[in-house]
Scaffold this active site. Sequence first.
Site, PDB file in Angstrom:
ATOM      1  N   ASP A  39      -4.050   6.181   6.860  1.00 45.22           N
ATOM      2  CA  ASP A  39      -3.157   7.337   6.930  1.00 45.22           C
ATOM      3  C   ASP A  39      -2.118   7.348   5.818  1.00 45.22           C
ATOM      4  O   ASP A  39      -1.793   8.385   5.254  1.00 45.22           O
ATOM      5  CB  ASP A  39      -2.522   7.454   8.324  1.00 45.22           C
ATOM      6  CG  ASP A  39      -1.666   6.262   8.743  1.00 45.22           C
ATOM      7  OD1 ASP A  39      -1.390   5.378   7.917  1.00 45.22           O
ATOM      8  OD2 ASP A  39      -1.266   6.226   9.940  1.00 45.22           O
ATOM      9  N   ARG A  40      -1.577   6.155   5.460  1.00 48.37           N
ATOM     10  CA  ARG A  40      -0.504   6.176   4.454  1.00 48.37           C
ATOM     11  C   ARG A  40      -1.004   6.584   3.085  1.00 48.37           C
ATOM     12  O   ARG A  40      -0.265   7.185   2.298  1.00 48.37           O
ATOM     13  CB  ARG A  40       0.244   4.845   4.407  1.00 48.37           C
ATOM     14  CG  ARG A  40      -0.597   3.590   4.308  1.00 48.37           C
ATOM     15  CD  ARG A  40       0.311   2.373   4.539  1.00 48.37           C
ATOM     16  NE  ARG A  40      -0.397   1.121   4.449  1.00 48.37           N
ATOM     17  CZ  ARG A  40      -0.810   0.417   5.504  1.00 48.37           C
ATOM     18  NH1 ARG A  40      -0.590   0.876   6.732  1.00 48.37           N
ATOM     19  NH2 ARG A  40      -1.425  -0.737   5.351  1.00 48.37           N
ATOM     20  N   HIS A  60      -2.140  -1.217  -5.747  1.00 48.47           N
ATOM     21  CA  HIS A  60      -1.670  -2.562  -6.110  1.00 48.47           C
ATOM     22  C   HIS A  60      -2.898  -3.383  -6.444  1.00 48.47           C
ATOM     23  O   HIS A  60      -4.020  -2.939  -6.196  1.00 48.47           O
ATOM     24  CB  HIS A  60      -0.896  -3.229  -4.950  1.00 48.47           C
ATOM     25  CG  HIS A  60      -1.638  -3.182  -3.648  1.00 48.47           C
ATOM     26  ND1 HIS A  60      -2.705  -4.006  -3.383  1.00 48.47           N
ATOM     27  CD2 HIS A  60      -1.520  -2.368  -2.566  1.00 48.47           C
ATOM     28  CE1 HIS A  60      -3.186  -3.714  -2.184  1.00 48.47           C
ATOM     29  NE2 HIS A  60      -2.497  -2.718  -1.663  1.00 48.47           N
ATOM     30  N   THR A  71       0.799  -1.225   0.000  1.00 47.60           N
ATOM     31  CA  THR A  71       0.000   0.000   0.000  1.00 47.60           C
ATOM     32  C   THR A  71       0.834   1.279   0.000  1.00 47.60           C
ATOM     33  O   THR A  71       0.563   2.200  -0.777  1.00 47.60           O
ATOM     34  CB  THR A  71      -0.936  -0.021   1.215  1.00 47.60           C
ATOM     35  OG1 THR A  71      -1.842  -1.114   1.044  1.00 47.60           O
ATOM     36  CG2 THR A  71      -1.722   1.267   1.342  1.00 47.60           C
TER      37      THR A  71
HETATM   38 ZN   LIG Z   1      -3.171  -1.350  -0.376  1.00 46.55          ZN
END
Ligand SMILES: [Zn+2]
Length: 546
Positions: free
Chosen positions: A165-166, A339, A82
Amino acid sequence: MRKVILAAAAALFASPAALAIPPLPPPLPPAAPPKLMIVISVDQFSADLWDEYRPQFTGGFARLAGGAVFRNGYQSHATTETCPGHSTLLTGDRPARTGIIANGWATWNAPRADKLIYCGEDESVPGTDSDHYRLSTVHLRVPTFGDLLKSRFPASKVVAVAGNDRSALMMSGRSADQRWYWGDNGFVTDLAAIQPKSVAATNAAIRKMIAAPPEPLVAPPFCAAKAQPIAIPEHAPVGAGTLTRAAGDAGAFRASPEYDASVLVMAAAHVRELGLGKGSAPDLLTVGLSATDYVGHKYGTGGQEMCLQLLELDRDLGDFFSRLDSWGIDYAVALSADHGGLDIPERAKLRGVVDAARVDPNLTPKAIGDIVAKETGWIGPILADVGVTGDIYLDQHLRGADRSRALAAAIAAYKRHPQVYAAFSKEEIARTAMPSGDPTRWSVIERVRASFDPERSGDLYVVLKPNITPIGHAAGSVATHGSPWDYDRRVPILFWRRGMTASAPNEAIETVDIMPTVAAMVGLPVASGSVNGHCLSGVSGVYCPR
Ligand SMILES: [Zn+2]
């Protein structure tokens, strides 16, 4: 959108201006850039899912399918996780340049006991560890589209809303004006900016929705046909679920369409309150939709659960776009994924994927390290317990000749294992030239090279054979992603703006091409060669700089 959220949102949006729906603006001449660029990531939305569901979509995805559709987009690197995937979407660079090689990596000289680093944290903050971290862009080595946009047009606003958050962090970068992502019990921010008033009201509406039992989802025939329970050892069967949850279950909420609907309502609230798309300079809204990933991990990608999730998301995206239309905003959309994903091996086998299997529980760094220890007669750990495949690290206490010997023995032990496709040393990867051109033609070590960072990468990199699921039976998740194989690399890349000419090229492009393309859409010059990606001149209305 979910009715409860819609009711709450209606209160938020019920200003006289919102109720009076103005006529849609006519198609603009191509030279006039859109006022709002919306970039959406659907987590784990593989191109395999896009191809399968495209004929079923009637909402937001169907609208986007009327623009430029690239069904062969590639997250071209090996570690299809991610954080790295999101880092490619709006920087124009592959993980080898963004520095975001994985969701986490080891840094032995980190100034704290926990040497595992989360991609989106600042480990120098006292009292933190990789689970309890301070969110930060410190590890992102390159600027984002939002960073460049704000330096070119200081009046531009950059807003990120996401399930995790990422996603919000990597898509917005250092210059975000607002950044909101789901905490445990509502959307939270890491920024000190003044908060829009609608955030508290939207959070309250979402909490109210979670506290109540969900509206049951009725499976249309296309989904009902997929409702076949699949037995998984040491796990409840999956495949015929309806994404329902108990009242108040905030965990199950995240593996349901309610999660993405909540992100979209929060995004719409920001558009409305901050006047995105109404200012003198182009604005950027990044949207991270995470529920597809949670559904994929929890149930796999081939059952009724994923079907319900994608068709609900299609409808909710349609509602979101219609709301922006009703506000008379001239916006453009780019949508892709961080992805792809792989279905559970138990169902894949039934569908004729003969090599589908779960990873051998003896293929952990600990188990391989034990083999090396036996061969060398050494006592003590050989490989660090960080991840099962991908980047593997030698124990930090190994030095000099011992280190070289341990590395060679570990690579040999991995290569002997029947589920292992390849094991490369760090030196071997570093010697490999950065690939370019058609990403379908890259060798496996070239894919690994695109995920390589000399400071952060492991001492060796292990690739499993195709269709091996790198999680065991008893794990919480039943399916995952992360490999260099195309089921994890290939994602749809869609561009849409009202009035644009539809196209569906089959050529293979990369997600790093999104940034220079959206930059050209809004009139932001990105010098050719300054990023890994290339502006896509075939997209209607896009004039790439020469
Ligand atoms: Zn992901």
